[in-house]
Structures are given as structure tokens and as C-alpha cells.
Design an enzyme around this catalytic site. Structure first.
Site: not given
Length: 158
Positions: A97, A133
Site C-alpha cells: 500500500g 496505475y
């Protein structure tokens, strides 16, 4: 996850190490000529034009990742945006994360300040980054090619 925060002068040595690691990952191990003094001046000098977010690692004094960015301007929108120059998370921390935290904080800065966009470049071969992304909702800009003047060509153009 460890603290996500704006970089501080005491982070310079680790930021430079992260930049070197990124260069190795991007198959340009000899390309980094940046120095601690140069980074210190760019990030913390009289009028900084580049900024950094860092996320801490599990060992004291070690950073897990960094995002280096600067302001852009959209003439069509009439407002600033952010260009993410580099985002790098050390392999040991990937999937935890950290990259998401860095990118979402930059997105939040854009929203908080009324900026129109957050943009960055990614190498065509970097499938893990492209997948990451895209998972956040980012899309490639079709029809645009990045151009660069540097070295002798830059001097000649000047």
C-alpha cells in the site's frame, strides 16, 4: 503502514539512495549524477520548485518509498497541476500500500488546492507499474509523445 509525510532535510541521503535504486530498476544504473547537496538545495533551498513525499520503512531512518513532484500549469484549464517526476517503492515494501498511499496523497493535494490534474510518465516496458496505475483509474494519454532536449542538443538550441 509507516508514516507518510513531506520529506525533511534529514531524508536527503535516503532519497538519493532511492533515486539510485530506481535508476538501477529502470536499467540506467550510471545515469544518476544528482548529489545530496543538489537535492537539498532543490527541495529545501530558498525557492524550492520540486517537492517530495516519503513513506517510512520498518527500520529507523530507512524510507520505504518516495514521490518527487513539481507543479505544472494547464493553459486550457487555467490552473496548476502536479507532475510526478518519480515514484519509487523499495521491492520489500511493494504490495503493502505504500505506492497507493503516495499517489493518493498527491491526488488529494490536487483536489485540496484546486489543481486540474496529476500526470506522470512510465516506461513502456514497466508492466507492473502500468498495471498498478491502471488499477487506480489512471489512463495513458494517446497521441502524445514526450520530447526532450538535453546534452549537446540543448546547448546547440540555446
Amino acid at each position: 503502514m509507516s508514516l507518510l509525510r513531506a520529506a525533511e532535510p534529514s531524508d536527503i541521503r535516503e532519497i538519493l539512495r532511492l533515486i539510485v535504486e530506481l535508476a538501477v530498476y529502470e536499467k540506467e544504473p550510471d545515469a544518476v549524477v544528482a548529489t545530496e547537496d543538489g537535492l537539498r538545495s532543490a527541495l529545501f533551498g530558498e525557492s524550492p520548485a520540486v517537492f517530495a513525499l516519503v513513506v517510512g520503512g520498518t527500520e529507523k531512518g530507512t524510507l520505504a518509498g518516495v514521490a518527487l513532484w513539481y507543479l505544472t500549469f494547464s493553459t486550457w484549464e487555467g490552473v496548476h497541476g502536479i507532475h510526478l517526476e518519480d515514484l519509487y517503492v523499495r521491492p520489500a515494501y511493494r504490495g503493502s500500500g505504500y505506492g497507493t498511499a503516495l499517489l493518493t496523497r498527491l491526488a488529494a493535494i490536487c483536489v485540496e488546492r484546486g489543481y486540474a490534474r496529476l500526470e506522470w510518465d512510465v516506461l513502456d516496458w514497466n508492466d507492473p507499474a502500468i498495471g498498478f496505475y491502471r488499477s487506480l483509474g489512471a489512463v495513458p494519454l494517446d497521441g502524445w509523445t514526450t520530447f526532450r532536449l538535453d546534452g549537446d542538443a540543448l546547448k546547440k538550441a540555446a
